[in-house]
Design a protein around this motif. Structure first.
Motif, PDB file in Angstrom:
ATOM      1  N   GLN A  19      21.417  33.275  22.776  1.00 27.24           N
ATOM      2  CA  GLN A  19      21.087  33.982  24.014  1.00 27.24           C
ATOM      3  C   GLN A  19      20.529  35.369  23.720  1.00 27.24           C
ATOM      4  OE1 GLN A  19      20.905  31.450  26.518  1.00 27.24           O
ATOM      5  NE2 GLN A  19      21.185  33.353  27.615  1.00 27.24           N
ATOM      6  N   HIS A  20      21.153  36.072  22.779  1.00 29.81           N
ATOM      7  CA  HIS A  20      20.659  37.396  22.403  1.00 29.81           C
ATOM      8  C   HIS A  20      19.267  37.304  21.791  1.00 29.81           C
ATOM      9  CE1 HIS A  20      25.046  38.692  22.409  1.00 29.81           C
ATOM     10  NE2 HIS A  20      24.455  39.445  23.294  1.00 29.81           N
ATOM     11  N   GLU A  21      19.049  36.313  20.955  1.00 26.57           N
ATOM     12  CA  GLU A  21      17.740  36.124  20.340  1.00 26.57           C
ATOM     13  C   GLU A  21      16.693  35.776  21.387  1.00 26.57           C
ATOM     14  OE1 GLU A  21      14.881  35.826  17.240  1.00 26.57           O
ATOM     15  OE2 GLU A  21      16.807  36.840  17.437  1.00 26.57           O
ATOM     16  N   LEU A  22      17.065  34.940  22.348  1.00 21.99           N
ATOM     17  CA  LEU A  22      16.152  34.591  23.430  1.00 21.99           C
ATOM     18  C   LEU A  22      15.790  35.816  24.252  1.00 21.99           C
ATOM     19  CD1 LEU A  22      14.657  32.410  25.038  1.00 21.99           C
ATOM     20  CD2 LEU A  22      16.763  32.036  26.324  1.00 21.99           C
ATOM     21  N   GLU A  23      16.769  36.640  24.561  1.00 23.09           N
ATOM     22  CA  GLU A  23      16.518  37.862  25.333  1.00 23.09           C
ATOM     23  C   GLU A  23      15.623  38.818  24.547  1.00 23.09           C
ATOM     24  OE1 GLU A  23      16.222  40.090  28.474  1.00 23.09           O
ATOM     25  OE2 GLU A  23      17.281  38.181  28.482  1.00 23.09           O
ATOM     26  N   ARG A  24      15.878  38.941  23.244  1.00 29.03           N
ATOM     27  CA  ARG A  24      15.050  39.799  22.405  1.00 29.03           C
ATOM     28  C   ARG A  24      13.608  39.297  22.379  1.00 29.03           C
ATOM     29  NH1 ARG A  24      12.640  40.270  17.930  1.00 29.03           N
ATOM     30  NH2 ARG A  24      13.134  38.198  17.189  1.00 29.03           N
ATOM     31  N   CYS A  25      13.438  37.990  22.296  1.00 26.15           N
ATOM     32  CA  CYS A  25      12.093  37.400  22.288  1.00 26.15           C
ATOM     33  C   CYS A  25      11.378  37.652  23.615  1.00 26.15           C
ATOM     34  CB  CYS A  25      12.165  35.905  22.000  1.00 26.15           C
ATOM     35  SG  CYS A  25      12.599  35.511  20.291  1.00 26.15           S
ATOM     36  N   LYS A  26      12.117  37.515  24.723  1.00 28.87           N
ATOM     37  CA  LYS A  26      11.520  37.772  26.035  1.00 28.87           C
ATOM     38  C   LYS A  26      11.054  39.224  26.145  1.00 28.87           C
ATOM     39  CE  LYS A  26      14.018  34.312  28.739  1.00 28.87           C
ATOM     40  NZ  LYS A  26      15.024  34.114  29.798  1.00 28.87           N
ATOM     41  N   ILE A  29       7.927  39.667  24.051  1.00 28.12           N
ATOM     42  CA  ILE A  29       6.770  39.082  24.733  1.00 28.12           C
ATOM     43  C   ILE A  29       6.277  40.023  25.825  1.00 28.12           C
ATOM     44  CG2 ILE A  29       6.069  37.221  26.299  1.00 28.12           C
ATOM     45  CD1 ILE A  29       7.860  35.361  24.542  1.00 28.12           C
ATOM     46  N   ALA A  30       7.190  40.611  26.584  1.00 27.30           N
ATOM     47  CA  ALA A  30       6.809  41.553  27.638  1.00 27.30           C
ATOM     48  C   ALA A  30       6.107  42.770  27.036  1.00 27.30           C
ATOM     49  CB  ALA A  30       8.036  41.987  28.430  1.00 27.30           C
ATOM     50  N   ARG A  31       6.615  43.256  25.900  1.00 20.50           N
ATOM     51  CA  ARG A  31       5.989  44.404  25.234  1.00 20.50           C
ATOM     52  C   ARG A  31       4.587  44.035  24.743  1.00 20.50           C
ATOM     53  NH1 ARG A  31       5.194  47.015  20.532  1.00 20.50           N
ATOM     54  NH2 ARG A  31       5.845  45.284  19.215  1.00 20.50           N
ATOM     55  N   LEU A  32       4.436  42.861  24.185  1.00 20.05           N
ATOM     56  CA  LEU A  32       3.128  42.422  23.706  1.00 20.05           C
ATOM     57  C   LEU A  32       2.134  42.256  24.857  1.00 20.05           C
ATOM     58  CD1 LEU A  32       4.235  39.856  20.993  1.00 20.05           C
ATOM     59  CD2 LEU A  32       3.129  42.062  20.598  1.00 20.05           C
ATOM     60  N   LYS A  33       2.621  41.768  25.999  1.00 21.41           N
ATOM     61  CA  LYS A  33       1.747  41.647  27.167  1.00 21.41           C
ATOM     62  C   LYS A  33       1.244  43.022  27.605  1.00 21.41           C
ATOM     63  CE  LYS A  33       3.576  37.410  29.240  1.00 21.41           C
ATOM     64  NZ  LYS A  33       4.319  36.857  30.396  1.00 21.41           N
TER      65      LYS A  33
END
Length: 60
Positions: A19-26, A29-33
């Motif tokens: 869950q923490h890894e998923l949140e970090r990835c999200k 992704i938002a930062r990259l966008k």
């Protein structure tokens, strides 16, 4: 006896880590966008500036 059901369950700590890894990835992704949007804005500004300077040099 259901051995398969218990073998497929994940430990709570593994699920929490995922869950923490998923949140970090999200968040990444938002930062990259945001970076893509900023880069697009810069490229568009540069394109407009170059088009205007090209028009100005032709009219001289």
């Amino acid at each position: 006896m259901n051995h398969l059901g218990s073998s497929y369950r994940r430990a709570p700590s593994v699920m929490a880590d995922e869950q923490h890894e998923l949140e970090r990835c999200k968040q990444e992704i938002a930062r990259l966008k945001q970076l893509v949007v900023r880069l697009s804005e810069i490229a568009l500004r540069d394109l407009v500036k170059n088009a205007q300077s090209g028009r100005n040099s032709r009219s001289v």
